[in-house]
Scaffold this motif. Sequence first.
Motif, PDB file in Angstrom:
ATOM      1  N   ARG A 116      59.324  47.338 -19.032  1.00  0.00           N
ATOM      2  CA  ARG A 116      57.831  47.607 -18.690  1.00  0.00           C
ATOM      3  C   ARG A 116      56.993  47.093 -19.558  1.00  0.00           C
ATOM      4  O   ARG A 116      57.305  46.603 -20.575  1.00  0.00           O
ATOM      5  CB  ARG A 116      57.784  49.175 -18.719  1.00  0.00           C
ATOM      6  CG  ARG A 116      58.632  50.248 -17.789  1.00  0.00           C
ATOM      7  CD  ARG A 116      58.309  49.998 -16.139  1.00  0.00           C
ATOM      8  NE  ARG A 116      56.801  49.955 -15.785  1.00  0.00           N
ATOM      9  CZ  ARG A 116      56.303  51.119 -15.307  1.00  0.00           C
ATOM     10  NH1 ARG A 116      56.949  52.115 -15.228  1.00  0.00           N
ATOM     11  NH2 ARG A 116      54.986  50.938 -14.903  1.00  0.00           N
ATOM     12  N   GLY A 117      55.970  46.496 -18.686  1.00  0.00           N
ATOM     13  CA  GLY A 117      54.919  45.655 -19.487  1.00  0.00           C
ATOM     14  C   GLY A 117      55.525  44.365 -19.486  1.00  0.00           C
ATOM     15  O   GLY A 117      55.105  43.250 -20.195  1.00  0.00           O
ATOM     16  N   GLY A 118      56.468  43.961 -18.831  1.00  0.00           N
ATOM     17  CA  GLY A 118      57.207  42.479 -18.744  1.00  0.00           C
ATOM     18  C   GLY A 118      56.219  41.414 -18.304  1.00  0.00           C
ATOM     19  O   GLY A 118      56.685  40.365 -18.456  1.00  0.00           O
ATOM     20  N   SER A 119      55.309  41.687 -17.518  1.00  0.00           N
ATOM     21  CA  SER A 119      54.323  40.404 -17.358  1.00  0.00           C
ATOM     22  C   SER A 119      53.933  39.627 -18.626  1.00  0.00           C
ATOM     23  O   SER A 119      53.709  38.441 -18.178  1.00  0.00           O
ATOM     24  CB  SER A 119      53.284  40.793 -16.527  1.00  0.00           C
ATOM     25  OG  SER A 119      53.727  41.530 -15.323  1.00  0.00           O
ATOM     26  N   SER A 167      49.832  40.910 -13.129  1.00  0.00           N
ATOM     27  CA  SER A 167      50.721  42.384 -13.024  1.00  0.00           C
ATOM     28  C   SER A 167      50.210  42.640 -11.702  1.00  0.00           C
ATOM     29  O   SER A 167      49.510  42.359 -10.909  1.00  0.00           O
ATOM     30  CB  SER A 167      49.988  43.185 -13.927  1.00  0.00           C
ATOM     31  OG  SER A 167      50.766  42.755 -15.376  1.00  0.00           O
ATOM     32  N   GLU A 225      53.951  43.230  -8.242  1.00  0.00           N
ATOM     33  CA  GLU A 225      53.517  41.993  -8.668  1.00  0.00           C
ATOM     34  C   GLU A 225      53.781  40.866  -7.550  1.00  0.00           C
ATOM     35  O   GLU A 225      52.768  39.954  -7.342  1.00  0.00           O
ATOM     36  CB  GLU A 225      54.338  41.513 -10.200  1.00  0.00           C
ATOM     37  CG  GLU A 225      53.763  41.815 -11.356  1.00  0.00           C
ATOM     38  CD  GLU A 225      53.911  43.330 -11.648  1.00  0.00           C
ATOM     39  OE1 GLU A 225      54.629  43.965 -11.001  1.00  0.00           O
ATOM     40  OE2 GLU A 225      53.639  43.795 -12.835  1.00  0.00           O
ATOM     41  N   LYS A 257      49.415  53.785 -11.204  1.00  0.00           N
ATOM     42  CA  LYS A 257      49.795  52.657 -11.187  1.00  0.00           C
ATOM     43  C   LYS A 257      50.634  51.996 -10.011  1.00  0.00           C
ATOM     44  O   LYS A 257      51.410  52.730  -9.410  1.00  0.00           O
ATOM     45  CB  LYS A 257      50.539  52.125 -12.409  1.00  0.00           C
ATOM     46  CG  LYS A 257      49.808  52.146 -13.632  1.00  0.00           C
ATOM     47  CD  LYS A 257      50.667  51.753 -14.857  1.00  0.00           C
ATOM     48  CE  LYS A 257      50.963  50.216 -15.200  1.00  0.00           C
ATOM     49  NZ  LYS A 257      51.604  49.893 -16.269  1.00  0.00           N
ATOM     50  N   THR A 287      53.196  50.107  -9.709  1.00  0.00           N
ATOM     51  CA  THR A 287      54.399  50.118 -10.288  1.00  0.00           C
ATOM     52  C   THR A 287      55.193  51.545 -10.250  1.00  0.00           C
ATOM     53  O   THR A 287      56.270  51.614  -9.842  1.00  0.00           O
ATOM     54  CB  THR A 287      54.610  49.511 -11.503  1.00  0.00           C
ATOM     55  OG1 THR A 287      53.893  48.197 -11.591  1.00  0.00           O
ATOM     56  CG2 THR A 287      56.155  49.263 -12.074  1.00  0.00           C
ATOM     57  N   PHE A 311      56.571  39.981 -14.408  1.00  0.00           N
ATOM     58  CA  PHE A 311      57.739  40.944 -14.474  1.00  0.00           C
ATOM     59  C   PHE A 311      59.104  41.307 -13.783  1.00  0.00           C
ATOM     60  O   PHE A 311      60.009  41.852 -14.170  1.00  0.00           O
ATOM     61  CB  PHE A 311      56.950  42.340 -13.733  1.00  0.00           C
ATOM     62  CG  PHE A 311      57.386  43.798 -13.943  1.00  0.00           C
ATOM     63  CD1 PHE A 311      58.102  44.163 -14.992  1.00  0.00           C
ATOM     64  CD2 PHE A 311      57.441  44.667 -12.790  1.00  0.00           C
ATOM     65  CE1 PHE A 311      58.689  45.513 -15.277  1.00  0.00           C
ATOM     66  CE2 PHE A 311      57.929  45.831 -13.015  1.00  0.00           C
ATOM     67  CZ  PHE A 311      58.801  46.269 -14.051  1.00  0.00           C
TER      68      PHE A 311
HETATM   69  N1  ASP Z   1      53.539  46.159 -13.709  1.00  0.00           N
HETATM   70  C1  ASP Z   1      54.866  46.255 -14.754  1.00  0.00           C
HETATM   71  C2  ASP Z   1      54.460  47.607 -15.398  1.00  0.00           C
HETATM   72  O1  ASP Z   1      53.661  48.588 -14.942  1.00  0.00           O
HETATM   73  C3  ASP Z   1      54.757  45.193 -15.488  1.00  0.00           C
HETATM   74  C4  ASP Z   1      53.368  44.746 -16.199  1.00  0.00           C
HETATM   75  O2  ASP Z   1      52.244  45.102 -15.710  1.00  0.00           O
HETATM   76  O3  ASP Z   1      53.611  44.057 -16.982  1.00  0.00           O
HETATM   77  O4  ASP Z   1      55.265  47.764 -16.393  1.00  0.00           O
END
Ligand code: ASP
Length: 440
Positions: free
Chosen positions: A183-186, A38, A115, A49, A51, A169
């Motif tokens: 979001r959180g797609g990694s 990530s 990423e 963060k 992102t 991601f």
């Molecule tokens: N960096 C991206 C986010 O904050 C994806 C991830 O961390 O999975 O959503």
Amino acid sequence: MGIKVAKFGGSSLANATQFERVRAIVKGDDDIRFVVPSAPGKRNNNDEKITDLLYKLQSLANKDGFNKTYQKIEDRYSEIIKTLNIDLDLAADLEKVKTDILNGADADYAASRGEFLNGIILANYLGYEFIDAAEVICFDENGKLLFEKTNETMAKRLNDCNNAVIPGFYGAQPCGRVKTLSRGGSDVTGALVAGAINAEVYQNWTDVSGFLVADPRIVDNPDVIKYITYKELRELSYMGATVLHEEAIFPVRRAGIPINVKNTNAPLDEGTLIVQTIPDDYESKPITGVAGRKGFTVIAIEKAMMNSEVGFGQRVLDVLARRGVSFEHMPTGIDTLSLVISDVELSGKLDVIINDLNAVCNPDSIEIFKNLALIATVGQGMIRNIGISAKLFGALAKNNVNIRMIDQGSSELNIIVGVEIDDFEVAVCSIYNAFMKDEK
Ligand code: ASP
């Protein structure tokens, strides 16, 4: 041994110390051949963060505050590179991100660079090949992830590659435009890599030692779940347990690959294994987890002889469908039918729905009960065990919790109870203690 794919979340790569931990984990296991990072996450509660900073940077293009935000991003990466003492000059890549954004690059492109840049650093630090996710994660023109194409492209690309870092991601559309996952797609990228190379296990490294049986903000020091099936996980995450990105399950589940959620800061902890079936020799507890959500309303409809009125249920559900409202549960009695609906769904629509129901169903009465919380007690161990509901309801009664609704799915995988919002925490603790501490 088979191949392992390791995805490291933002907190696992937030600074140079975390990179060192990641390296020790990867280098300590030859089977970890593919690594999905990530972007750097928060180093502490007040931190930002990467992102989020990149989204902000894009929204500030050619406005005040752009340079300051850019500087923060540059400083984070530079500090990591400097502290790790690696031979890498990221200046040109950083500069390109800056000019691309100033020249109008969109939010997806901007966010994906978190990423992308982190992947370049990690690949260099590990001595692994860097594979740009834009090459191997495929979207269509409308921005929909193309699962089969990604699977094929990824498998082909990784086939003759020994070790690689593939940033999480994002991917690309046929025109080359970068597209991010949600979001959180990694988590999803890691699962796609694991599925494509038919990994033995998909390791998802984070900052907790697996999933907990209950929310630690409600239950003191809850146990870690050792094994959980995909189905149980789905039930728990639906009921509010924070787990993996929902879409991350599909590619590995389809390929029958277990997911191991592990802690970068305590790598020896076993973590949680998400599997298709629990191993025979594992003595599972009758319940796997307890999770719940607040904010539901019950619409209770009563009508004498409802049971013999053909089409009654359909008319009720048609009302909801016409108003674009989905329901969570529909417990029924002989002359009663209740709809349990989340307040978010109902917002601003309760009155019109009651009017519609009165018009099309002609009921004897409609009652509304607000402020409900739903709690799911989930466990495939329930299937084999007699007395689970007795224990559950006994625990709630002993702690003076009034149960407003009961629903057990036909899979016999969960029991859902509706309680007053004010009873929510006590109810969760009572259930946890009854099953996990065998409290009588
Ligand atoms: N960096 C991206 C986010 O904050 C994806 C991830 O961390 O999975 O959503």
